[in-house]
Design a protein around this motif. Structure first.
Motif, PDB file in Angstrom:
ATOM      1  N   GLU A  68      14.598 -62.011 -77.488  1.00  0.00           N
ATOM      2  CA  GLU A  68      14.892 -61.129 -76.352  1.00  0.00           C
ATOM      3  C   GLU A  68      15.879 -61.846 -75.434  1.00  0.00           C
ATOM      4  O   GLU A  68      15.892 -63.073 -75.379  1.00  0.00           O
ATOM      5  N   HIS A  69      16.734 -61.095 -74.767  1.00  0.00           N
ATOM      6  CA  HIS A  69      17.602 -61.741 -73.778  1.00  0.00           C
ATOM      7  C   HIS A  69      17.807 -60.814 -72.591  1.00  0.00           C
ATOM      8  O   HIS A  69      17.289 -59.699 -72.566  1.00  0.00           O
ATOM      9  N   TYR A  70      18.492 -61.318 -71.595  1.00  0.00           N
ATOM     10  CA  TYR A  70      18.763 -60.553 -70.384  1.00  0.00           C
ATOM     11  C   TYR A  70      20.232 -60.152 -70.450  1.00  0.00           C
ATOM     12  O   TYR A  70      21.104 -60.922 -70.063  1.00  0.00           O
TER      13      TYR A  70
ATOM     14  N   GLY B 184      23.861 -59.158 -69.963  1.00  0.00           N
ATOM     15  CA  GLY B 184      24.657 -59.324 -68.751  1.00  0.00           C
ATOM     16  C   GLY B 184      24.518 -60.726 -68.201  1.00  0.00           C
ATOM     17  O   GLY B 184      25.509 -61.423 -67.965  1.00  0.00           O
ATOM     18  N   MET B 185      23.265 -61.173 -68.038  1.00  0.00           N
ATOM     19  CA  MET B 185      23.094 -62.512 -67.470  1.00  0.00           C
ATOM     20  C   MET B 185      23.372 -63.606 -68.496  1.00  0.00           C
ATOM     21  O   MET B 185      23.854 -64.680 -68.150  1.00  0.00           O
TER      22      MET B 185
ATOM     23  N   LYS C 293      27.128 -64.283 -68.734  1.00  0.00           N
ATOM     24  CA  LYS C 293      27.553 -64.823 -67.435  1.00  0.00           C
ATOM     25  C   LYS C 293      27.086 -66.270 -67.277  1.00  0.00           C
ATOM     26  O   LYS C 293      27.845 -67.147 -66.848  1.00  0.00           O
TER      27      LYS C 293
ATOM     28  N   ARG D  47      18.127 -73.161 -69.615  1.00  0.00           N
ATOM     29  CA  ARG D  47      18.370 -72.195 -68.541  1.00  0.00           C
ATOM     30  C   ARG D  47      18.891 -70.828 -68.988  1.00  0.00           C
ATOM     31  O   ARG D  47      18.801 -69.870 -68.222  1.00  0.00           O
TER      32      ARG D  47
ATOM     33  N   TRP E  74      14.470 -65.469 -74.943  1.00  0.00           N
ATOM     34  CA  TRP E  74      13.054 -65.751 -75.208  1.00  0.00           C
ATOM     35  C   TRP E  74      12.748 -65.432 -76.659  1.00  0.00           C
ATOM     36  O   TRP E  74      13.038 -64.322 -77.136  1.00  0.00           O
TER      37      TRP E  74
ATOM     38  N   ARG F 223      13.403 -56.247 -62.634  1.00  0.00           N
ATOM     39  CA  ARG F 223      13.306 -56.302 -64.100  1.00  0.00           C
ATOM     40  C   ARG F 223      12.381 -57.442 -64.503  1.00  0.00           C
ATOM     41  O   ARG F 223      12.341 -58.498 -63.870  1.00  0.00           O
ATOM     42  N   TYR F 224      11.602 -57.179 -65.540  1.00  0.00           N
ATOM     43  CA  TYR F 224      10.679 -58.190 -66.074  1.00  0.00           C
ATOM     44  C   TYR F 224      11.047 -58.445 -67.531  1.00  0.00           C
ATOM     45  O   TYR F 224      11.362 -57.509 -68.269  1.00  0.00           O
ATOM     46  N   PHE F 225      10.934 -59.708 -67.973  1.00  0.00           N
ATOM     47  CA  PHE F 225      11.306 -60.032 -69.353  1.00  0.00           C
ATOM     48  C   PHE F 225      10.192 -60.761 -70.103  1.00  0.00           C
ATOM     49  O   PHE F 225       9.338 -61.420 -69.495  1.00  0.00           O
TER      50      PHE F 225
ATOM     51  N   ALA G  32      16.070 -64.338 -60.992  1.00  0.00           N
ATOM     52  CA  ALA G  32      17.521 -64.196 -60.834  1.00  0.00           C
ATOM     53  C   ALA G  32      17.784 -62.995 -59.947  1.00  0.00           C
ATOM     54  O   ALA G  32      17.095 -61.975 -60.046  1.00  0.00           O
TER      55      ALA G  32
ATOM     56  N   ASN H  81      20.883 -60.468 -59.008  1.00  0.00           N
ATOM     57  CA  ASN H  81      22.235 -60.051 -59.437  1.00  0.00           C
ATOM     58  C   ASN H  81      22.802 -60.996 -60.501  1.00  0.00           C
ATOM     59  O   ASN H  81      23.942 -61.458 -60.412  1.00  0.00           O
ATOM     60  N   LEU H  82      21.955 -61.299 -61.491  1.00  0.00           N
ATOM     61  CA  LEU H  82      22.341 -62.078 -62.681  1.00  0.00           C
ATOM     62  C   LEU H  82      22.573 -63.558 -62.412  1.00  0.00           C
ATOM     63  O   LEU H  82      23.111 -64.262 -63.280  1.00  0.00           O
ATOM     64  N   GLU H  83      22.149 -64.050 -61.235  1.00  0.00           N
ATOM     65  CA  GLU H  83      22.247 -65.490 -60.989  1.00  0.00           C
ATOM     66  C   GLU H  83      20.904 -66.045 -60.519  1.00  0.00           C
ATOM     67  O   GLU H  83      20.199 -65.390 -59.748  1.00  0.00           O
ATOM     68  N   TYR H  84      20.598 -67.264 -60.969  1.00  0.00           N
ATOM     69  CA  TYR H  84      19.350 -67.882 -60.553  1.00  0.00           C
ATOM     70  C   TYR H  84      19.238 -67.916 -59.037  1.00  0.00           C
ATOM     71  O   TYR H  84      20.235 -68.132 -58.333  1.00  0.00           O
TER      72      TYR H  84
ATOM     73  N   GLU I  62      19.620 -56.450 -57.823  1.00  0.00           N
ATOM     74  CA  GLU I  62      18.779 -56.449 -59.027  1.00  0.00           C
ATOM     75  C   GLU I  62      18.033 -57.779 -59.065  1.00  0.00           C
ATOM     76  O   GLU I  62      18.657 -58.839 -59.080  1.00  0.00           O
TER      77      GLU I  62
ATOM     78  N   ALA J 195      15.310 -60.126 -61.113  1.00  0.00           N
ATOM     79  CA  ALA J 195      14.673 -60.250 -62.422  1.00  0.00           C
ATOM     80  C   ALA J 195      13.686 -61.412 -62.414  1.00  0.00           C
ATOM     81  O   ALA J 195      14.013 -62.503 -61.938  1.00  0.00           O
TER      82      ALA J 195
ATOM     83  N   PHE K 166      11.230 -63.764 -64.888  1.00  0.00           N
ATOM     84  CA  PHE K 166      10.996 -64.087 -66.303  1.00  0.00           C
ATOM     85  C   PHE K 166      10.357 -65.454 -66.491  1.00  0.00           C
ATOM     86  O   PHE K 166      10.455 -66.320 -65.610  1.00  0.00           O
TER      87      PHE K 166
END
Lengths: 81, 147, 147, 81
Positions: free
Chosen positions: C56-58, C60-61, C64, C124, C128, D11-13, D54, D56-59, D71, D73, D75
């Motif tokens: 599984e991945h995120y 977009g992130m 990036k 990082r 998963w 969002r949850y992963f 994260a 907006n796609l950044e930690y 956004e 997330a 995980f």
């Protein structure tokens, strides 16, 4: 019948070979024993800094004693890879 | 565990593919990581354009020395396999000179072994590079050819 | 500098050959060293046979984040190029999961950058692994999947 | 005319997604501001150890304030490569 004189084969590589003008020679071990003595007798020159030596294809010290039939190789620092 | 010292040119990626194909049972499913280093001939060195190169070596000692280094790597890290290929003779810019590959269940072993083998090879394996530049031939010194 | 996060299977050696062919002017004569890591799916983990895996991945992130790590590597070491490929979705034992390659004039830069990127990726990048074993599905924990 | 309530997408992963039984939801930011507060309001659960976040796609940190349209997330530790 006298026994044959113990001898070693000497090999020179790369810049050392070019400078000495020969790749290989055979030397009688008469009156000499170590790698350092072989270098001195064979070349009559001071040892260039960083010269490496191998005896029978393995790295050796200049103090290592030699035996009949050994192959002694002198070469400059390596630059492979 | 294979060491090849050869005059013939080789394609590193094709060599890796064909080595893995030759013994799939050693790799498939067991390998977590493969670490590879490919060293190639550059067309410049120490500020000068290099047109061609000749690699001299000590036949007999090179293979023996590389096999010793590979055995040391296997003793230090749990490896599934290793492959080392090194050229000698005439080389052209861009030619691959050396390939070192280490396969292991885990990445740290693969990386460490690959790095160990190439570092030992660079500092101790009896190869000598002679470059052809506009100014003539010159023997490469370790400072210039190193890292 | 290319980052690919893809569901499609890939052959790492073919990917490297084709990447180098795609831009020969970036590599030929300039590259002294290429360091490569290929991570593959093992058929065992933490003492159990693993039949299959889903990554599984995120979306977009992942791209990036990997582009950020690649930029950090380029800032730290003088690199000619980098290639990162990472799978997601269903995987079979033996499948390559990740490829990291770094090309540089000198081997230390290539090795260090390759190692930096895979280490950052492993700790990082938002992927998963879920394994399928005889006992059912389980999420892999970092301790078991790490080094 | 009242302005629209600021909202975030959550969002949850992976194992976190499975345990909570949902992958995504939208939350009004009424009376809350930080990542930690979003987690508490959305899940009503204590935060599992080692959870990463994260924005907006950044930690990001759990103390990070959020804005309309962000956004967020959550995980578990990652296991790629």
């Amino acid at each position: 019948m006298p026994t044959a004189m113990p001898r070693v084969t000497i090999r020179y590589f790369a810049s050392l070979r070019e400078r000495l003008g020969r790749a290989e020679e055979v030397l009688d071990l008469e009156g000499i024993r170590t790698v350092a003595e072989v270098w001195a007798r064979a070349t009559g020159e001071p040892l260039p800094a960083n010269t490496l030596v191998a005896v029978n294809l393995e790295y050796a010290d200049f103090s290592q004693p030699l035996r009949d039939g050994d192959e002694v190789a002198f070469f400059p620092p390596v630059t492979g890879g | 565990m294979t060491v090849l010292v050869q005059e013939t040119a080789f394609d590193p990626w094709e060599a890796l593919a064909s080595y893995e194909r030759s013994a799939p049972e050693r790799f498939a499913g067991k390998t977590g990581g493969a670490a590879v280093f490919v060293g190639s001939m550059r067309d410049f060195n120490q500020g000068q354009t290099v047109r061609a190169m000749t690699l001299e070596h000590y036949p007999g000692m090179t293979v023996k020395y590389l096999e010793k280094v590979e055995a040391e790597a296997r003793a230090r890290w749990p490896l599934l396999d290793c492959l080392v290929i090194h050229r000698y003779g005439p080389l052209q810019p861009g030619d691959p000179i050396v390939l070192v590959a280490a396969w292991a269940a885990h990445r740290d072993a693969a990386f460490s072994a690959c790095r160990y083998i190439i570092d030992e090879l660079k500092t101790r394996a009896p190869f000598w590079k002679q470059e052809q530049t506009a100014a003539g031939r010159r023997w490469v010194t370790p400072e210039g050819s190193g890292k």
